[in-house]
Scaffold this motif. Structure first.
Motif, PDB file in Angstrom:
ATOM      1  N   GLY A  25      37.014  42.168  86.889  1.00 53.77           N
ATOM      2  CA  GLY A  25      37.770  43.895  87.390  1.00 53.77           C
ATOM      3  C   GLY A  25      36.821  44.796  87.017  1.00 53.77           C
ATOM      4  N   PHE A  26      36.026  44.806  86.005  1.00 51.55           N
ATOM      5  CA  PHE A  26      35.553  45.870  85.335  1.00 51.55           C
ATOM      6  C   PHE A  26      34.447  46.224  86.506  1.00 51.55           C
ATOM      7  CE2 PHE A  26      32.326  48.472  83.264  1.00 51.55           C
ATOM      8  CZ  PHE A  26      32.732  49.445  82.839  1.00 51.55           C
ATOM      9  N   LEU A  27      33.298  45.291  87.057  1.00 54.98           N
ATOM     10  CA  LEU A  27      32.303  45.012  87.129  1.00 54.98           C
ATOM     11  C   LEU A  27      32.562  45.675  89.100  1.00 54.98           C
ATOM     12  CD1 LEU A  27      29.534  44.255  88.460  1.00 54.98           C
ATOM     13  CD2 LEU A  27      31.000  42.146  88.924  1.00 54.98           C
ATOM     14  N   LEU A  28      34.003  44.892  89.613  1.00 62.34           N
ATOM     15  CA  LEU A  28      34.213  45.290  91.069  1.00 62.34           C
ATOM     16  C   LEU A  28      34.615  46.724  90.729  1.00 62.34           C
ATOM     17  CD1 LEU A  28      36.874  42.270  91.877  1.00 62.34           C
ATOM     18  CD2 LEU A  28      34.287  42.831  92.539  1.00 62.34           C
ATOM     19  N   ALA A  29      35.654  47.714  89.858  1.00 58.89           N
ATOM     20  CA  ALA A  29      35.697  48.779  90.167  1.00 58.89           C
ATOM     21  C   ALA A  29      34.359  49.802  90.709  1.00 58.89           C
ATOM     22  CB  ALA A  29      36.646  49.229  88.551  1.00 58.89           C
ATOM     23  N   GLN A  30      34.157  48.929  89.028  1.00 59.98           N
ATOM     24  CA  GLN A  30      32.625  50.029  89.219  1.00 59.98           C
ATOM     25  C   GLN A  30      31.759  50.031  90.423  1.00 59.98           C
ATOM     26  OE1 GLN A  30      29.882  48.989  86.060  1.00 59.98           O
ATOM     27  NE2 GLN A  30      30.933  51.235  85.169  1.00 59.98           N
ATOM     28  N   LYS A  31      31.405  49.265  91.218  1.00 62.90           N
ATOM     29  CA  LYS A  31      31.008  49.018  92.434  1.00 62.90           C
ATOM     30  C   LYS A  31      31.772  48.992  93.275  1.00 62.90           C
ATOM     31  CE  LYS A  31      28.303  45.352  93.142  1.00 62.90           C
ATOM     32  NZ  LYS A  31      28.191  44.178  93.353  1.00 62.90           N
ATOM     33  N   HIS A  32      33.446  49.246  94.104  1.00 68.65           N
ATOM     34  CA  HIS A  32      33.405  49.536  94.977  1.00 68.65           C
ATOM     35  C   HIS A  32      34.880  50.877  95.085  1.00 68.65           C
ATOM     36  CE1 HIS A  32      31.759  45.919  96.631  1.00 68.65           C
ATOM     37  NE2 HIS A  32      32.600  44.978  95.385  1.00 68.65           N
ATOM     38  N   PHE A  33      34.678  51.495  93.940  1.00 66.63           N
ATOM     39  CA  PHE A  33      36.062  52.704  93.526  1.00 66.63           C
ATOM     40  C   PHE A  33      35.257  54.388  92.778  1.00 66.63           C
ATOM     41  CE2 PHE A  33      38.806  48.817  93.165  1.00 66.63           C
ATOM     42  CZ  PHE A  33      39.573  49.467  94.376  1.00 66.63           C
ATOM     43  N   THR A  34      35.089  54.727  93.405  1.00 70.23           N
ATOM     44  CA  THR A  34      33.864  56.242  93.329  1.00 70.23           C
ATOM     45  C   THR A  34      34.799  57.082  92.027  1.00 70.23           C
ATOM     46  OG1 THR A  34      35.472  57.715  94.621  1.00 70.23           O
ATOM     47  CG2 THR A  34      32.829  56.469  95.705  1.00 70.23           C
ATOM     48  N   ASN A  35      36.180  56.771  92.092  1.00 69.12           N
ATOM     49  CA  ASN A  35      36.769  57.518  90.733  1.00 69.12           C
ATOM     50  C   ASN A  35      36.193  56.465  89.198  1.00 69.12           C
ATOM     51  OD1 ASN A  35      38.427  58.609  88.528  1.00 69.12           O
ATOM     52  ND2 ASN A  35      39.282  59.469  89.990  1.00 69.12           N
ATOM     53  N   PRO A  36      35.453  57.058  88.104  1.00 66.06           N
ATOM     54  CA  PRO A  36      34.858  56.312  86.810  1.00 66.06           C
ATOM     55  C   PRO A  36      36.722  55.757  86.461  1.00 66.06           C
ATOM     56  CG  PRO A  36      34.876  58.681  86.716  1.00 66.06           C
ATOM     57  CD  PRO A  36      34.685  58.675  88.092  1.00 66.06           C
ATOM     58  N   LEU A  37      37.873  56.471  86.749  1.00 64.79           N
ATOM     59  CA  LEU A  37      38.825  55.476  86.088  1.00 64.79           C
ATOM     60  C   LEU A  37      39.603  54.728  86.396  1.00 64.79           C
ATOM     61  CD1 LEU A  37      40.820  59.693  85.725  1.00 64.79           C
ATOM     62  CD2 LEU A  37      39.332  58.121  83.693  1.00 64.79           C
ATOM     63  N   VAL A  38      39.144  54.307  87.815  1.00 67.29           N
ATOM     64  CA  VAL A  38      39.460  53.005  88.134  1.00 67.29           C
ATOM     65  C   VAL A  38      39.486  52.385  87.249  1.00 67.29           C
ATOM     66  CG1 VAL A  38      39.943  51.504  90.761  1.00 67.29           C
ATOM     67  CG2 VAL A  38      39.699  54.069  90.354  1.00 67.29           C
ATOM     68  N   ALA A  39      38.137  52.332  86.781  1.00 63.92           N
ATOM     69  CA  ALA A  39      37.694  51.454  85.542  1.00 63.92           C
ATOM     70  C   ALA A  39      37.602  51.435  84.763  1.00 63.92           C
ATOM     71  CB  ALA A  39      36.114  51.449  85.640  1.00 63.92           C
ATOM     72  N   VAL A  40      38.568  51.829  83.968  1.00 59.05           N
ATOM     73  CA  VAL A  40      39.485  52.002  82.486  1.00 59.05           C
ATOM     74  C   VAL A  40      40.466  51.098  81.849  1.00 59.05           C
ATOM     75  CG1 VAL A  40      40.474  54.056  81.145  1.00 59.05           C
ATOM     76  CG2 VAL A  40      39.382  54.525  82.263  1.00 59.05           C
ATOM     77  N   PRO A  41      41.346  50.260  82.974  1.00 51.54           N
ATOM     78  CA  PRO A  41      42.398  48.988  82.459  1.00 51.54           C
ATOM     79  C   PRO A  41      41.727  48.122  82.532  1.00 51.54           C
ATOM     80  CG  PRO A  41      43.195  51.294  84.579  1.00 51.54           C
ATOM     81  CD  PRO A  41      42.068  51.140  84.280  1.00 51.54           C
ATOM     82  N   SER A  42      40.800  47.766  83.104  1.00 48.89           N
ATOM     83  CA  SER A  42      39.993  46.834  82.876  1.00 48.89           C
ATOM     84  C   SER A  42      39.080  46.834  81.262  1.00 48.89           C
ATOM     85  CB  SER A  42      39.265  46.644  84.062  1.00 48.89           C
ATOM     86  OG  SER A  42      39.300  46.154  85.121  1.00 48.89           O
ATOM     87  N   ALA A  43      38.817  47.522  81.265  1.00 49.57           N
ATOM     88  CA  ALA A  43      37.844  47.815  79.721  1.00 49.57           C
ATOM     89  C   ALA A  43      38.887  47.586  78.893  1.00 49.57           C
ATOM     90  CB  ALA A  43      37.319  49.924  79.781  1.00 49.57           C
ATOM     91  N   VAL A  44      40.003  48.353  78.986  1.00 42.38           N
ATOM     92  CA  VAL A  44      41.407  48.155  77.836  1.00 42.38           C
ATOM     93  C   VAL A  44      41.932  46.535  77.814  1.00 42.38           C
ATOM     94  CG1 VAL A  44      43.226  49.138  77.404  1.00 42.38           C
ATOM     95  CG2 VAL A  44      41.653  51.022  77.958  1.00 42.38           C
ATOM     96  N   SER A  45      42.039  46.102  78.984  1.00 41.10           N
ATOM     97  CA  SER A  45      42.133  44.851  79.029  1.00 41.10           C
ATOM     98  C   SER A  45      41.806  44.004  78.771  1.00 41.10           C
ATOM     99  CB  SER A  45      42.658  44.547  80.819  1.00 41.10           C
ATOM    100  OG  SER A  45      42.822  43.704  81.086  1.00 41.10           O
ATOM    101  N   VAL A  46      40.003  44.294  78.186  1.00 36.09           N
ATOM    102  CA  VAL A  46      39.452  43.075  77.921  1.00 36.09           C
ATOM    103  C   VAL A  46      39.738  43.530  76.312  1.00 36.09           C
ATOM    104  CG1 VAL A  46      36.823  43.172  77.113  1.00 36.09           C
ATOM    105  CG2 VAL A  46      36.858  43.485  78.869  1.00 36.09           C
TER     106      VAL A  46
END
Length: 381
Positions: free
Chosen positions: A331-352
């Motif tokens: 989820g973190f990888l997909l958020a980084q590669k396909h969404f421009t807003n960095p906050l999209v990756a935050v839930p995946s990072a916390v989810s880890v």
């Protein structure tokens, strides 16, 4: 870690064949079995309090290296906590694992899982359609809807809501097989369900993310599908083919992949935390609470959906863990590669972190809760 099974313990008639020197070496998403060309023996699940346990004779045959790998892998939650703390308080120590290298590491974990599989593992899906099917629905119906409802109920911002939905649409997590073993669940079923949800992710993750989050932000479903294909399916297929056609080579290298896998998994947990440490420090509970609710609800609903489907205790524990522990790193990888807003990756990072700690805590609790003597066997080898 392997529990002792006394000679007087009553054994089920259905046994699982393993080679003489096979050991349970767990790596993130799968169980790596070290084999040799010796005699075959049967490792049977004990009738009472021993689902997921292995006779101590196997443990005593382990080499010092294999014993260390077993210990390090079992302590996976501890490494996650250390990695998370390092990511928050010293981000520079882990943020060097950026998108391209992160992709390579995640692909290697998928390759490791593929190395433990054969074509017959996929045929087992056909022999267990109802059991695997319920687990698949829990993974790709119950959990995505949970993510969607939680995001709307807590009125999360569009980027955070999208990130929560994205991680809820990801396949089974790398550590679910370890947690299933500890919880006395059905490890063989766990590996099979993880494999099926991983392959299904190529279609289900982009499709569900598009359907549930497309109204919040633009979602590149085709891009998500292609990235999932490259990172998940290709390495897995390569691993299966290597195992199927080059078994001697595979049996040699899987002796070392568990230790490498433990290291990589810890880095894949720590790096996302380090990369969003600024947001975590500034927004804190607002980012943690939605993810914590998602995992707690997924574990609970996975268990009760299984019970409502008339499954036994061992199977219900397995489906619960599979539902609650998803591949947050993907989820973190997909958020980084396909969404421009960095906050999209935050839930995946916390989810880890919550995925590993929540699953491990639940597994330890269940390990101390006995399996019923007459527990229903829902899985066909």
């Amino acid at each position: 870690m392997f529990s002792h099974i006394s000679a007087s313990t009553e054994i089920k008639s259905k046994c699982i064949p393993f080679s003489t020197h096979q050991q349970n070496l767990f790596i993130t998403r799968s169980i790596v079995l070290s084999t040799d060309n010796g005699r075959r023996q049967m490792l049977c699940k004990a009738e009472t309090n021993a689902v997921g346990d292995v006779p101590s004779a196997v443990s005593s045959e382990m080499s010092p290296f294999e014993w260390v790998v077993e210990l390090l892998t079992t302590l996976f939650p501890l490494w996650v906590v250390i990695g998370a703390a390092l990511g928050i308080y010293k981000p520079s120590a882990v943020t060097w694992l950026e998108t391209d290298l992160f992709t390579v590491c995640l692909g290697f974990l998928m390759l490791s899982m593929g190395l433990t599989l054969t074509f017959d593992d996929f045929r087992r899906c056909l022999r267990n359609p109802w059991t695997v099917g319920v687990g698949f629905l829990a993974q790709y119906l119950v959990k995505p809807l949970l993510g969607f409802v939680i995001a709307l109920s807590l009125k999360l911002s569009a980027p955070l809501a999208t990130g929560l939905i994205l991680v809820s649409c990801c396949p089974g997590g790398q550590a679910s097989n370890v947690a299933t073993y500890i919880s006395k669940g059905n490890v063989a079923l766990s590996v099979l369900m993880t494999t099926c949800s991983t392959i299904g992710a190529i279609i289900m993750t982009p499709l569900l993310t598009k359907l549930l989050a497309g109204q919040l932000v633009p979602v590149d479903a085709a891009g998500l599908a292609m990235s999932t294909f490259q990172v998940v399916l290709v390495p897995t297929i390569i691993g299966v083919l290597l195992h199927e056609y080059f078994p001697k080579f595979t049996n040699k290298i899987i002796t070392f992949t568990p230790l490498v896998g433990v290291i990589l998994t810890t880095l894949l947990c720590a790096s996302p935390i380090g990369q969003v440490s600024g947001a975590l420090k500034s927004q804190g509970a607002g980012l943690v609470i939605p993810v914590a609710i998602l995992h707690a609800a997924a574990f609970a609903l996975g268990y009760w959906v299984s019970k409502w489907s008339s499954f036994g205790e061992s199977t219900s524990r397995t489906i619960s863990i599979e539902c609650g522990m998803q591949s947050s790193a993907l989820g973190f990888l997909l958020a980084q590669k396909h969404f421009t807003n960095p906050l999209v990756a935050v839930p995946s990072a916390v989810s880890v972190v919550f995925m590993a700690l929540g699953g491990s805590a639940l597994a330890v609790y269940w390990r101390n809760m006995p399996i019923p003597f007459d527990d229903k066997d829902d899985f066909k080898e």
